[in-house]
Design a protein around this motif. Structure first.
Motif, short mmCIF file in Angstrom:
data_model
loop_
_atom_site.label_atom_id
_atom_site.label_comp_id
_atom_site.label_asym_id
_atom_site.label_seq_id
_atom_site.Cartn_x
_atom_site.Cartn_y
_atom_site.Cartn_z
N LYS A 56 0.85 -1.19 0.00
CA LYS A 56 0.00 0.00 0.00
C LYS A 56 0.89 1.24 0.00
CE LYS A 56 -3.64 2.16 2.77
NZ LYS A 56 -4.42 2.01 4.02
N TYR A 57 0.71 2.08 -1.00
CA TYR A 57 1.53 3.27 -1.17
C TYR A 57 0.69 4.51 -1.41
CZ TYR A 57 6.20 1.20 -1.50
OH TYR A 57 7.40 0.61 -1.21
N ARG A 58 1.32 5.64 -1.19
CA ARG A 58 0.77 6.93 -1.63
C ARG A 58 1.52 7.28 -2.90
NH1 ARG A 58 1.61 11.59 1.63
NH2 ARG A 58 -0.20 12.42 0.56
N ILE A 59 0.82 7.89 -3.81
CA ILE A 59 1.46 8.34 -5.06
C ILE A 59 0.95 9.75 -5.36
CG2 ILE A 59 -0.28 7.25 -6.52
CD1 ILE A 59 1.94 6.70 -8.58
N TRP A 60 1.87 10.62 -5.73
CA TRP A 60 1.48 11.96 -6.15
C TRP A 60 2.50 12.42 -7.17
CZ3 TRP A 60 3.69 10.69 -1.57
CH2 TRP A 60 4.83 11.36 -1.15
N ASP A 61 2.07 13.34 -8.03
CA ASP A 61 2.98 13.77 -9.09
C ASP A 61 3.92 14.87 -8.59
OD1 ASP A 61 1.65 16.24 -9.28
OD2 ASP A 61 0.68 15.77 -11.18
N PRO B 127 7.24 13.52 -21.35
CA PRO B 127 6.82 14.74 -20.67
C PRO B 127 6.78 15.91 -21.64
CG PRO B 127 9.09 14.25 -20.14
CD PRO B 127 8.58 13.11 -20.99
N ASP B 128 5.87 16.81 -21.40
CA ASP B 128 5.80 18.06 -22.16
C ASP B 128 5.10 19.08 -21.26
OD1 ASP B 128 2.98 17.70 -22.42
OD2 ASP B 128 3.23 16.62 -24.29
N ALA B 129 4.74 20.20 -21.80
CA ALA B 129 4.12 21.25 -21.00
C ALA B 129 2.74 20.86 -20.48
CB ALA B 129 4.02 22.54 -21.82
N THR B 130 2.12 19.85 -21.07
CA THR B 130 0.76 19.48 -20.67
C THR B 130 0.69 18.19 -19.84
OG1 THR B 130 0.32 18.22 -22.69
CG2 THR B 130 -0.21 20.57 -22.73
N ARG B 131 1.78 17.43 -19.78
CA ARG B 131 1.78 16.11 -19.10
C ARG B 131 2.93 16.00 -18.10
NH1 ARG B 131 -3.09 14.67 -19.74
NH2 ARG B 131 -3.75 14.65 -21.89
N VAL B 132 2.62 15.39 -16.96
CA VAL B 132 3.62 15.14 -15.92
C VAL B 132 3.79 13.63 -15.79
CG1 VAL B 132 4.16 15.43 -13.47
CG2 VAL B 132 2.90 17.24 -14.70
N LEU B 133 5.01 13.13 -15.97
CA LEU B 133 5.28 11.69 -15.93
C LEU B 133 5.98 11.25 -14.65
CD1 LEU B 133 4.68 12.07 -18.98
CD2 LEU B 133 6.51 10.46 -19.41
N ASP B 134 6.44 12.17 -13.85
CA ASP B 134 7.23 11.83 -12.67
C ASP B 134 6.38 11.86 -11.41
OD1 ASP B 134 9.68 11.52 -14.08
OD2 ASP B 134 9.76 13.71 -14.27
N PHE B 135 6.56 10.79 -10.60
CA PHE B 135 5.74 10.61 -9.40
C PHE B 135 6.61 10.33 -8.18
CE2 PHE B 135 3.05 9.41 -12.92
CZ PHE B 135 1.81 9.94 -12.60
N TYR B 136 6.08 10.74 -7.04
CA TYR B 136 6.61 10.30 -5.75
C TYR B 136 5.81 9.05 -5.39
CZ TYR B 136 8.72 14.91 -5.39
OH TYR B 136 9.46 16.05 -5.62
N PHE B 137 6.46 8.10 -4.78
CA PHE B 137 5.85 6.80 -4.49
C PHE B 137 6.32 6.42 -3.09
CE2 PHE B 137 5.43 2.18 -6.03
CZ PHE B 137 4.06 2.27 -6.21
N GLN B 138 5.41 6.47 -2.09
CA GLN B 138 5.81 6.33 -0.70
C GLN B 138 4.96 5.28 0.01
OE1 GLN B 138 4.55 9.54 1.86
NE2 GLN B 138 6.54 9.52 2.87
N LEU B 139 5.62 4.40 0.74
CA LEU B 139 4.95 3.36 1.52
C LEU B 139 4.07 4.01 2.57
CD1 LEU B 139 4.74 0.29 2.17
CD2 LEU B 139 6.66 0.63 3.73
N CYS B 140 2.85 3.48 2.71
CA CYS B 140 1.93 3.97 3.76
C CYS B 140 2.24 3.29 5.07
CB CYS B 140 0.48 3.68 3.39
SG CYS B 140 -0.12 4.68 2.04
#
Length: 177
Positions: A35-40, A164-177
């Protein structure tokens, strides 16, 4: 000329077959779900809206809307690529991207623990993780070169993009809950 095997040898063979079958079943039941949290990288969290997974800034009482991401490793693919199956709602709804010239991302009702046993049929649910400078990217196994992405604008659906470009974000933080 040899006769039939003695009864104890036959019993031993059946016992070994039974134990092997039970061990395989036990291993399948023991699939560890993480179980993880993910955010861009723009700090947008994932949440459900109109049965779509979207990314937006959640504050105050809305922070409770955040969907946690559940994942399992998929051993059907080369482990060096870090293949994972991603889901939400305790792994009962998984991200899927069937092979297509212009792939899309959707949620499918399925058990995340059953998918790793599906072999090649699990490709639409599999994403290869890559890590660089503290950030993660998730490439679709069924659609090589297409990555999980959020929109640069808040409260837009999660999708797939070539890069990636000006309209899309491909990079995420991925952290164990």
């Amino acid at each position: 000329m040899a006769g039939p095997p003695p009864p104890c040898a036959t019993l031993l063979v059946f016992t070994l077959l039974f134990l092997c079958t039970e061990a395989e079943g036990f291993a399948a039941l023991q699939t560890k779900v993480f179980k993880y949290r993910i955010w861009d990288m723009d700090q947008k969290l994932l949440y459900l809206r109109n049965d779509q997974l979207v990314a937006g800034h959640l504050q105050g009482a809305n922070a409770a809307l955040e969907e946690k991401v559940f994942w399992v490793p998929n051993r059907s693919f080369a482990q060096a690529r870090q293949p994972v199956i991603l889901g939400i709602q305790n792994g009962t709804r998984c991200l899927a991207s069937p092979a297509a010239p212009r792939p899309t991302l959707r949620l499918e009702d399925t058990d995340i623990r059953a998918l790793p046993r599906a072999g090649d049929a699990s490709a639409p649910f599999t994403f290869f993780r890559s890590y660089k400078d503290g950030m993660w990217r998730f490439e679709s196994a069924a659609n090589p070169g297409w990555f999980l992405c959020t929109s640069a604008r808040a409260h837009e659906p999660l999708g797939l993009a070539r890069g990636p470009d000006a309209t899309r974000v491909l990079d995420f933080y991925f952290q164990l809950c």
